[in-house]
Design a protein around this motif. Structure first.
Motif, PDB file in Angstrom:
ATOM      1  N   ALA A 182     -29.784  11.602  22.098  1.00 38.82           N
ATOM      2  CA  ALA A 182     -30.625  10.437  22.103  1.00 38.82           C
ATOM      3  C   ALA A 182     -32.054  10.876  23.219  1.00 38.82           C
ATOM      4  O   ALA A 182     -32.893  10.260  22.203  1.00 38.82           O
ATOM      5  CB  ALA A 182     -29.717   9.052  23.263  1.00 38.82           C
ATOM      6  N   PHE A 183     -31.279  11.493  24.443  1.00 42.02           N
ATOM      7  CA  PHE A 183     -32.712  11.391  25.022  1.00 42.02           C
ATOM      8  C   PHE A 183     -33.732  12.259  24.079  1.00 42.02           C
ATOM      9  O   PHE A 183     -35.260  12.317  24.041  1.00 42.02           O
ATOM     10  CB  PHE A 183     -32.931  12.418  26.101  1.00 42.02           C
ATOM     11  CG  PHE A 183     -33.653  12.429  27.278  1.00 42.02           C
ATOM     12  CD1 PHE A 183     -34.074  11.559  27.606  1.00 42.02           C
ATOM     13  CD2 PHE A 183     -33.630  13.859  27.552  1.00 42.02           C
ATOM     14  CE1 PHE A 183     -35.180  11.937  28.630  1.00 42.02           C
ATOM     15  CE2 PHE A 183     -34.872  14.247  28.717  1.00 42.02           C
ATOM     16  CZ  PHE A 183     -35.767  13.261  28.456  1.00 42.02           C
ATOM     17  N   GLU A 209     -30.177   6.392  17.592  1.00 41.42           N
ATOM     18  CA  GLU A 209     -29.160   4.903  17.722  1.00 41.42           C
ATOM     19  C   GLU A 209     -28.260   5.093  18.044  1.00 41.42           C
ATOM     20  O   GLU A 209     -27.425   4.587  18.579  1.00 41.42           O
ATOM     21  CB  GLU A 209     -29.423   3.586  16.302  1.00 41.42           C
ATOM     22  CG  GLU A 209     -29.164   2.816  16.270  1.00 41.42           C
ATOM     23  CD  GLU A 209     -29.666   1.793  15.760  1.00 41.42           C
ATOM     24  OE1 GLU A 209     -29.672   0.472  15.140  1.00 41.42           O
ATOM     25  OE2 GLU A 209     -30.815   1.856  14.280  1.00 41.42           O
ATOM     26  N   ARG A 210     -27.600   5.986  16.682  1.00 44.29           N
ATOM     27  CA  ARG A 210     -25.557   6.623  16.681  1.00 44.29           C
ATOM     28  C   ARG A 210     -25.711   7.099  18.156  1.00 44.29           C
ATOM     29  O   ARG A 210     -24.269   6.813  18.296  1.00 44.29           O
ATOM     30  CB  ARG A 210     -25.487   7.286  15.248  1.00 44.29           C
ATOM     31  CG  ARG A 210     -25.527   7.053  14.306  1.00 44.29           C
ATOM     32  CD  ARG A 210     -25.559   7.911  13.150  1.00 44.29           C
ATOM     33  NE  ARG A 210     -26.324   9.176  12.746  1.00 44.29           N
ATOM     34  CZ  ARG A 210     -27.498   9.931  11.992  1.00 44.29           C
ATOM     35  NH1 ARG A 210     -27.865   8.383  11.354  1.00 44.29           N
ATOM     36  NH2 ARG A 210     -27.756  10.165  12.068  1.00 44.29           N
ATOM     37  N   ALA A 211     -26.344   7.770  18.389  1.00 44.61           N
ATOM     38  CA  ALA A 211     -26.227   8.447  19.779  1.00 44.61           C
ATOM     39  C   ALA A 211     -26.000   7.172  21.017  1.00 44.61           C
ATOM     40  O   ALA A 211     -24.548   7.557  21.821  1.00 44.61           O
ATOM     41  CB  ALA A 211     -26.746   9.820  20.001  1.00 44.61           C
ATOM     42  N   GLY A 224     -33.871   9.500  31.740  1.00 41.43           N
ATOM     43  CA  GLY A 224     -33.300   7.701  31.482  1.00 41.43           C
ATOM     44  C   GLY A 224     -33.496   7.724  29.921  1.00 41.43           C
ATOM     45  O   GLY A 224     -34.830   7.870  29.584  1.00 41.43           O
ATOM     46  N   PHE A 225     -32.396   6.959  28.522  1.00 43.50           N
ATOM     47  CA  PHE A 225     -32.563   6.501  27.580  1.00 43.50           C
ATOM     48  C   PHE A 225     -31.455   5.535  27.053  1.00 43.50           C
ATOM     49  O   PHE A 225     -31.104   6.265  27.610  1.00 43.50           O
ATOM     50  CB  PHE A 225     -32.299   8.411  26.789  1.00 43.50           C
ATOM     51  CG  PHE A 225     -33.179   7.743  26.186  1.00 43.50           C
ATOM     52  CD1 PHE A 225     -34.559   8.639  25.031  1.00 43.50           C
ATOM     53  CD2 PHE A 225     -32.502   6.918  24.783  1.00 43.50           C
ATOM     54  CE1 PHE A 225     -35.580   7.814  24.389  1.00 43.50           C
ATOM     55  CE2 PHE A 225     -33.029   7.009  23.725  1.00 43.50           C
ATOM     56  CZ  PHE A 225     -34.815   7.458  22.955  1.00 43.50           C
ATOM     57  N   ASN A 226     -32.120   4.139  27.208  1.00 36.67           N
ATOM     58  CA  ASN A 226     -31.470   3.391  26.857  1.00 36.67           C
ATOM     59  C   ASN A 226     -31.915   2.834  26.219  1.00 36.67           C
ATOM     60  O   ASN A 226     -32.669   2.877  24.975  1.00 36.67           O
ATOM     61  CB  ASN A 226     -31.221   2.350  27.847  1.00 36.67           C
ATOM     62  CG  ASN A 226     -32.304   1.802  28.757  1.00 36.67           C
ATOM     63  OD1 ASN A 226     -33.406   1.830  28.006  1.00 36.67           O
ATOM     64  ND2 ASN A 226     -32.586   2.213  30.097  1.00 36.67           N
ATOM     65  N   TYR A 227     -31.794   1.437  25.520  1.00 37.83           N
ATOM     66  CA  TYR A 227     -31.760   0.519  24.116  1.00 37.83           C
ATOM     67  C   TYR A 227     -33.259   0.253  23.993  1.00 37.83           C
ATOM     68  O   TYR A 227     -33.968  -0.326  23.148  1.00 37.83           O
ATOM     69  CB  TYR A 227     -30.748  -0.054  23.750  1.00 37.83           C
ATOM     70  CG  TYR A 227     -29.756   0.077  23.382  1.00 37.83           C
ATOM     71  CD1 TYR A 227     -29.456   0.689  22.367  1.00 37.83           C
ATOM     72  CD2 TYR A 227     -28.595   0.194  24.067  1.00 37.83           C
ATOM     73  CE1 TYR A 227     -28.397   1.182  21.556  1.00 37.83           C
ATOM     74  CE2 TYR A 227     -27.466   0.619  23.522  1.00 37.83           C
ATOM     75  CZ  TYR A 227     -27.133   0.957  22.501  1.00 37.83           C
ATOM     76  OH  TYR A 227     -26.212   1.558  21.520  1.00 37.83           O
ATOM     77  N   SER A 228     -34.019  -0.131  25.430  1.00 37.18           N
ATOM     78  CA  SER A 228     -35.087  -0.604  25.101  1.00 37.18           C
ATOM     79  C   SER A 228     -35.899   0.756  25.426  1.00 37.18           C
ATOM     80  O   SER A 228     -36.667   0.634  24.779  1.00 37.18           O
ATOM     81  CB  SER A 228     -34.870  -1.006  27.105  1.00 37.18           C
ATOM     82  OG  SER A 228     -35.336   0.352  28.455  1.00 37.18           O
ATOM     83  N   THR A 229     -35.311   1.756  25.638  1.00 38.78           N
ATOM     84  CA  THR A 229     -35.821   2.945  25.524  1.00 38.78           C
ATOM     85  C   THR A 229     -36.535   3.550  23.651  1.00 38.78           C
ATOM     86  O   THR A 229     -36.941   4.184  23.272  1.00 38.78           O
ATOM     87  CB  THR A 229     -35.923   4.662  26.320  1.00 38.78           C
ATOM     88  OG1 THR A 229     -35.284   4.189  27.890  1.00 38.78           O
ATOM     89  CG2 THR A 229     -36.444   5.160  26.481  1.00 38.78           C
TER      90      THR A 229
END
Length: 342
Positions: A182-183, A209-211, A224-229
């Motif tokens: 994702a990152f 998105e899949r990751a 950090g990588f999340n849904y907001s990112t």
């Protein structure tokens, strides 16, 4: 080595006026061994931990008040503390751990310089960080810095270069956990969109998105990588591909998903982008409201990138001076910029 192949793919790529030459692993190792050791100083794991703790503290300061405040502190820390530690005697495991810590200290100092707008200085820190990561044999630090160079290129509007470094970072990553995918893929998506490669951009966005859907725990220590990112990355991809309305929707989603620990500076930068794009689709009142929220917090932030977003408010609102709200917002931005002296 695999990393050398990746290096060949990115050597010679330039950003702005500075040509970057990515150091190979043997370059970094050779330079590290060439450093004169101080026989009267010895370090252990405690010193490594203290450097990592200081990096974390400086990252917080950077996100809360901006690179113009944080970078001089980080530079002094590198010169006065980290450099002497690199010359001290240590066991092999401690030496490598300190090299990794130093590489990330260089990276984050470069990030702060980028935030100031000192892009050549940022790149010099990034290259030094890559040398140290190679000396530490730390593929994770190396690929993280390559990704950071891609972010800088994207911020400067260099799509092909941003995509090249993002791809190099992804190829260099030593592990392929959902978080790392994702990152890396999120930045690849932005780079490809900037370069006009819609298919590659959308493929990387879907991979991101899949990751994220596979994640069971937060990301690693270096980022950090999340849904907001993901929502922000989606907004950037949509914007670069010409879907300004969709970009506005994704930025709204980003702000809904933001957590309390996210960078205060990024909120102001993304708010400025949201306002610009709201105005672009004809939502003048909404744009002014968004800009005024940015201006509320602007005096406490010392960031060249935020300065740019406030300057953009002045420029974008110039054709709308017949509207009282737009005129007031523009005047307020001009006064704050004058007070800052920028």
């Amino acid at each position: 080595m695999h990393v050398d192949a990746t290096r060949r793919a990115v050597v010679g790529a330039g950003i702005a006026s500075v040509a970057l030459t990515i150091p190979a692993w043997h370059d970094g190792t050779g330079r590290a061994h060439a450093v004169q050791v101080n026989p009267h100083a010895r370090i252990g794991q405690a010193e490594v931990s203290s450097v990592n703790a200081m990096i974390d503290r400086l990252k917080v300061i950077d996100g809360e008040v901006g690179g113009q405040y944080a970078r001089p502190m980080a530079s002094a820390f590198l010169t006065n503390t980290v450099a002497p530690y690199l010359r001290a005697t240590a066991t092999e495991s401690v030496r490598k751990a300190m090299l990794t810590a130093a590489s990330m200290a260089c990276y984050f100092t470069g990030w702060m310089a980028m935030d100031e707008g000192a892009h050549g200085l940022a790149q010099r820190y990034y290259v030094k960080g890559l040398e140290l990561a190679g000396a530490a044999d730390d593929h994770m630090a190396y690929c993280h810095i390559l990704r950071g160079i891609s972010v800088q290129a994207a911020n400067l509007g260099h799509g092909a270069i941003a995509a090249r470094y993002a791809n190099a970072a992804a190829d260099t990553a030593p592990i392929s956990t959902p978080y790392m995918r994702a990152f890396m893929a999120g930045q690849q998506a932005h780079g490809h969109a900037l370069a006009g490669s819609k298919g590659s951009a959308m493929e990387c966005l879907h991979e991101t998105e899949r990751a994220l859907d596979k994640l069971t725990s937060p990301g690693g220590a270096h980022g950090g990588f999340n849904y907001s990112t993901l929502a922000y990355a989606t907004a950037q991809v949509r914007h670069e591909l010409g879907d300004t309305k969709g970009s506005v929707e994704s930025l709204h989603e980003h702000f809904k998903l933001r957590g309390p620990g996210e960078s205060h500076r990024s909120g102001l930068i993304f708010g400025g982008l949201l306002a610009e794009r709201q105005l672009a689709i004809g939502h003048l009142d909404a744009a002014c409201a968004t800009w005024n929220r940015v201006l509320d917090d602007y005096p406490a932030m010392h960031s060249g990138r935020v300065d740019d977003r406030v300057r953009s408010a002045v420029k974008c609102l110039a054709p709308h001076q017949a509207n009282n709200t737009a005129r007031h917002t523009r005047d307020r931005a001009r006064v704050l910029l004058a007070q800052r002296g920028v």
